[in-house]
Design an enzyme around this catalytic site. Structure first.
Site, PDB file in Angstrom:
ATOM      1  N   LYS A 102      34.574  47.177  17.057  1.00  0.00           N
ATOM      2  CA  LYS A 102      33.958  45.937  17.558  1.00  0.00           C
ATOM      3  C   LYS A 102      34.704  44.674  17.134  1.00  0.00           C
ATOM      4  CE  LYS A 102      29.346  47.360  18.736  1.00  0.00           C
ATOM      5  NZ  LYS A 102      29.249  48.796  18.347  1.00  0.00           N
ATOM      6  N   GLU A 124      24.171  38.912  20.851  1.00  0.00           N
ATOM      7  CA  GLU A 124      23.029  39.816  20.784  1.00  0.00           C
ATOM      8  C   GLU A 124      23.451  41.010  19.943  1.00  0.00           C
ATOM      9  OE1 GLU A 124      25.341  40.009  23.034  1.00  0.00           O
ATOM     10  OE2 GLU A 124      25.737  42.170  22.925  1.00  0.00           O
ATOM     11  N   SER A 389      35.554  55.805  16.970  1.00  0.00           N
ATOM     12  CA  SER A 389      35.167  54.389  17.101  1.00  0.00           C
ATOM     13  C   SER A 389      34.648  53.740  15.826  1.00  0.00           C
ATOM     14  CB  SER A 389      34.138  54.241  18.223  1.00  0.00           C
ATOM     15  OG  SER A 389      33.003  55.055  17.977  1.00  0.00           O
TER      16      SER A 389
HETATM   17  C1  PLP Z   1      28.704  49.825  19.110  1.00  0.00           C
HETATM   18  C2  PLP Z   1      29.380  51.104  18.890  1.00  0.00           C
HETATM   19  C3  PLP Z   1      29.656  51.994  19.945  1.00  0.00           C
HETATM   20  C4  PLP Z   1      29.176  51.775  21.362  1.00  0.00           C
HETATM   21  O1  PLP Z   1      29.667  50.635  21.990  1.00  0.00           O
HETATM   22  P1  PLP Z   1      30.793  50.697  23.130  1.00  0.00           P
HETATM   23  O2  PLP Z   1      30.818  49.325  23.669  1.00  0.00           O
HETATM   24  O3  PLP Z   1      30.363  51.710  24.134  1.00  0.00           O
HETATM   25  O4  PLP Z   1      32.049  51.082  22.466  1.00  0.00           O
HETATM   26  C5  PLP Z   1      30.365  53.155  19.683  1.00  0.00           C
HETATM   27  N1  PLP Z   1      30.776  53.452  18.430  1.00  0.00           N
HETATM   28  C6  PLP Z   1      30.519  52.630  17.385  1.00  0.00           C
HETATM   29  C7  PLP Z   1      30.993  53.027  16.031  1.00  0.00           C
HETATM   30  C8  PLP Z   1      29.816  51.437  17.570  1.00  0.00           C
HETATM   31  O5  PLP Z   1      29.571  50.637  16.527  1.00  0.00           O
END
Ligand code: PLP
Length: 405
Positions: A102, A124, A389
């Protein structure tokens, strides 16, 4: 070695770039109240020029390197590869500052906001991850930050609320509806209409054009790095398959971005199936949704026969969103990406497995991407990149509850 985005983006006029009105196929656009028009238009007129400017690139690259810790490593997961009979690489977004992808987006958007002369930022947040990433860059730049968050989430996600406050952000509870993410987004949009001078720093590839395209471009650094890292490690900049989880779709958009026009690279998007796709407790938007409008763009979303949004459910707060971004709706409809899903249970199992065999505790969102490995037919020489992610520290409480099972 970090980025060469300017030149590449200029060349990119592929099928998966939005048209001049912000449409990917039939999806996208900007469905906004008239009061927001000047604000959105200002961003639309300037964002590409800003992102492609030398000045922006220099600041963005420097912060990604020294503040975020990029490039994130591409790690060959040897034991996971042995277990599944493929060549599995993990793109380590979990090692970024604040623990997920993020921050790539919030760093980019805060620089864009500054170039547009904005001093007040709103955002948000659901679980608080995007709120923390936004509060972090506002502290970095000394800008005023207001984060809208559902009242229920404020209670459930107390540590992230504390982080945001410590970073100097004001956290405003959304008390309408189900008091969760969609209500926080509605509150943020309402506030934005009343205070059009603020910059709305959206957390995923969602919202009115140009937000989805802007966020995708800012996350594209993920696949840009993947190309040279794969070349270094395998001799070929293309993998066979890329797997990423999808909430709104920003980490997947970043991991897919530079490969979307290369049809030989298989793209797999993984949604949260909650207690099961057809259980009534799910967030598998592509399987359950229909075309509609949510948060300013036309996309696929979960809705009832009257067009009311159906409350999504997933064990992972980051995937608990009733829509997907318009790019993903198009990737789904066109068949360019394959959409799979994983239940809460499958994600938990995958999280425990990765921890035990690779020594990496993934976020619950990320665990959904890992959870499709046992459902795939793999070849021994198949090169797979899984976009890791985020890290799992934030999910410890949930993991503890399932430790004995
Ligand atoms: C917020 C988040 C997501 C989901 O958000 P996307 O916009 O679909 O990437 C996925 N993995 C993690 C670790 C997150 O914090």
């Amino acid at each position: 070695m970090l980025l060469a985005m300017t030149a590449k983006n200029k060349k990119m006029k592929g099928k998966f770039q939005p048209d001049k009105n912000g449409y990917f196929g039939q999806f996208g656009g900007a469905f906004i109240p008239e009061l927001l028009y000047p604000n959105v238009k200002e961003l639309e007129d300037n964002y590409i020029q800003i992102i492609e400017s030398e000045e922006f690139q220099k600041e963005y690259k420097s912060l990604l390197k020294d503040f975020v810790g990029r490039p994130s490593p591409l790690y060959f997961a040897k034991r996971l590869s042995e277990k599944y009979g493929a060549q599995i690489y993990l793109k380590r977004e979990d090692l970024n500052h604040t623990g997920a992808h993020k921050i790539n987006n919030t760093i980019g958007q805060i620089l864009i906001a500054q170039k547009l002369g904005k001093t007040k930022i709103i955002a948000e947040t659901g679980a608080g991850q995007h709120g923390v990433a936004t509060a972090t860059v506002c502290a970095l730049m000394g800008l005023e930050c207001t984060v809208f968050m559902g009242e229920k989430d404020i209670v459930r996600q107390a540590p992230n609320v504390a982080r945001m406050k410590m970073l100097g952000a004001k956290v405003v509870p959304a008390t309408s509806g189900s008091k969760t993410l969609k209500d926080a987004t509605n509150e943020a949009i309402r506030y934005w209409i009343q205070h059009p001078e603020t910059f709305y720093l959206i957390g995923s590839v969602v919202g009115p054009h140009p937000h989805p395209d802007m966020v995708a471009r800012l996350q594209a650094v993920i696949s840009e790095e993947m190309k040279w890292q794969l070349k270094e490690k395998t001799g070929n900049e293309n993998p066979d398959t890329i797997i990423a989880c999808v909430g709104g779709g920003s980490n997947a958009a970043g991991a897919f971005y530079h490969y979307m026009d290369d049809e030989e690279v298989e793209l797999i998007a993984v949604e949260a199936a909650g207690l099961g796709v057809n259980s009534g407790e799910s967030a598998a938007t592509s399987q359950l949704g229909q075309v509609g409008i949510i948060h300013g763009s036309k996309t696929i979303l979960m809705q009832d026969e009257y067009g009311q949004i159906v409350e999504p459910y997933s064990i992972s707060a980051g995937l608990d969103y009733p829509g997907v971004g318009p790019l993903h709706a198009f990737l789904f409809e066109s068949g360019r990406a394959k959409f799979m899903n994983a239940t809460d249970k499958e994600a938990l199992d995958a999280a425990f497995e990765l921890t035990k065999i690779e020594g990496i505790i993934p976020a619950l969102e990320t665990a959904h991407a890992l959870a499709v490995l046992p459902k795939m037919t793999l070849r021994k020489d198949q090169v797979i990149v899984i976009n890791l992610s985020g890290r799992g520290d934030k999910d410890l409480e949930t993991f503890i509850k399932h430790l004995e099972e």
